[in-house]
Design an enzyme around this catalytic site. Sequence first.
Site, PDB file in Angstrom:
ATOM      1  N   ASP A 196       0.879  -1.168   0.000  1.00  0.00           N
ATOM      2  CA  ASP A 196       0.000   0.000   0.000  1.00  0.00           C
ATOM      3  C   ASP A 196       0.920   1.223   0.000  1.00  0.00           C
ATOM      4  O   ASP A 196       1.617   1.487   0.981  1.00  0.00           O
ATOM      5  CB  ASP A 196      -0.892  -0.049   1.255  1.00  0.00           C
ATOM      6  CG  ASP A 196      -1.894   1.099   1.315  1.00  0.00           C
ATOM      7  OD1 ASP A 196      -1.619   2.163   0.741  1.00  0.00           O
ATOM      8  OD2 ASP A 196      -2.939   0.917   1.970  1.00  0.00           O
ATOM      9  N   LYS A 229      -6.787   9.577  -1.432  1.00  0.00           N
ATOM     10  CA  LYS A 229      -5.858  10.422  -0.688  1.00  0.00           C
ATOM     11  C   LYS A 229      -5.114  11.342  -1.662  1.00  0.00           C
ATOM     12  O   LYS A 229      -5.735  12.181  -2.276  1.00  0.00           O
ATOM     13  CB  LYS A 229      -4.928   9.531   0.158  1.00  0.00           C
ATOM     14  CG  LYS A 229      -5.679   8.448   0.959  1.00  0.00           C
ATOM     15  CD  LYS A 229      -6.580   9.011   2.044  1.00  0.00           C
ATOM     16  CE  LYS A 229      -7.639   8.035   2.548  1.00  0.00           C
ATOM     17  NZ  LYS A 229      -7.164   6.740   3.021  1.00  0.00           N
TER      18      LYS A 229
HETATM   19  C1  PLP Z   1      -7.806   5.405   3.219  1.00  0.00           C
HETATM   20  C2  PLP Z   1      -6.814   4.308   3.116  1.00  0.00           C
HETATM   21  C3  PLP Z   1      -7.143   3.078   2.548  1.00  0.00           C
HETATM   22  C4  PLP Z   1      -8.554   2.747   2.110  1.00  0.00           C
HETATM   23  O1  PLP Z   1      -8.918   3.485   1.009  1.00  0.00           O
HETATM   24  P1  PLP Z   1     -10.455   3.903   0.685  1.00  0.00           P
HETATM   25  O2  PLP Z   1     -10.293   4.653  -0.581  1.00  0.00           O
HETATM   26  O3  PLP Z   1     -10.935   4.715   1.826  1.00  0.00           O
HETATM   27  O4  PLP Z   1     -11.215   2.631   0.538  1.00  0.00           O
HETATM   28  C5  PLP Z   1      -6.147   2.150   2.393  1.00  0.00           C
HETATM   29  N1  PLP Z   1      -4.893   2.383   2.819  1.00  0.00           N
HETATM   30  C6  PLP Z   1      -4.538   3.539   3.403  1.00  0.00           C
HETATM   31  C7  PLP Z   1      -3.138   3.730   3.862  1.00  0.00           C
HETATM   32  C8  PLP Z   1      -5.493   4.531   3.575  1.00  0.00           C
HETATM   33  O5  PLP Z   1      -5.155   5.668   4.185  1.00  0.00           O
END
Ligand code: PLP
Length: 389
Positions: free
Chosen positions: A183, A208
């Site tokens: 991620d 984000k």
């Molecule tokens: C927000 C977030 C997610 C999940 O993403 P969504 O678009 O809200 O489903 C996954 N990993 C991280 C690090 C995040 O901040």
Amino acid sequence: MNFEDPILQHASRIVAHDETNAFDAVVPPIVQTSLFTFSTYEEMVATYRGEISRPVYTRGLNPTVRAFEEMLAKLEGGEDALGFASGMAAISSTVLSFVKPGDRIVAVRHIYPDAFRLFGTLLARMNVDVVYVDGCDEDAVRKALPGAKLFYMESPTSWVMEAHDIGALAALARQYGVISVIDNSWATPIFQKPLSLGVDLVLHSASKYLGGHSDVVAGVLAGSKDLVGRVRAEAYPYLGGKLSPFDAWLLLRGMRTLPVRMKAHEASAFEIAKRLQNHVQVEQVCHPAICDTLPAGLAGTSGLFSFIFKEGVDVSAFCNALQYFKLGVSWGGHESLVVPAEVVLQQKAQPNSAQTFGISPRSVRLHVGLEGTEALWGDLESAIRAAKN
Ligand SMILES: *Cc1c(COP(=O)(O)O)cnc(C)c1O
């Protein structure tokens, strides 16, 4: 801002221009349609036989979504990319594409809380075991990997900002034949390119920084044609968490300014982190560059970090006194945000990773937006003063 910076130059070239848009439009059109018609029976047959590739139905392929996927693939240096309706859709579809009952996943601790809950609920029910390791401890990772199906990473993590040597961890995964996925929402491809460090797959919450304006919820996965193709073949169409054309268009719009936004978040957040580090009411700052050196593989830092107050500061008074920093989850937009850990620790959704991994109740997470360093610092300083018992 130094526009000769090689990071900025490389990424800015990718996001500035599309190769070909309909009508020679500088911005790609939003192809807001559910289906695409065929002009002849023969064309339809050839499409179904796989002899020609063209959109049929938007859950499978849509030109606006494809334009976003191609831009992101270029930024991450991947052969292919796949957009999703949310970051969680990208995470769940990816993980479900590579595991079956009885398999084991190794994950670094402090991953995104809803990913942690997915692993602890749905995957547990499917009899998929998830083992958590300290990503900073290469020996622990080496011991955990043999026999695992997937190595799930997040670095830096999004509360304690733990940064791992992902090149070294990816090499271990490869050595044991384990598919690695990371991620990369925190660093974005501007500051970290996991595929070039040997990681197999990289995914994002595009809600984000990629979107960057707090107006879209989306996700994306990038990697080799083969591995992304495996997700595209089953989990993507059948779980159906597809990205909408309008959201893809918002993401393309957001990504035009991703390189300059990231540089601005970096400069402002790092300056504020250093000042907090020297503040008498602050015990510790969790920011990957707080020691003035960047962890291996990271070319810069973003606007999200946390810090721990000393005893004697009323966190609720601090939050209520802030003017620019609004109380709110998520991050990566233009605006500054604050989240107190003592609130997150009260969340009913289980399992709660904040409790599991012992996050300090005196810690506070900040997202440093684009309002300007001095205005934000003034806001923090006066709120701390107001919160001192
Ligand atoms: C927000 C977030 C997610 C999940 O993403 P969504 O678009 O809200 O489903 C996954 N990993 C991280 C690090 C995040 O901040």
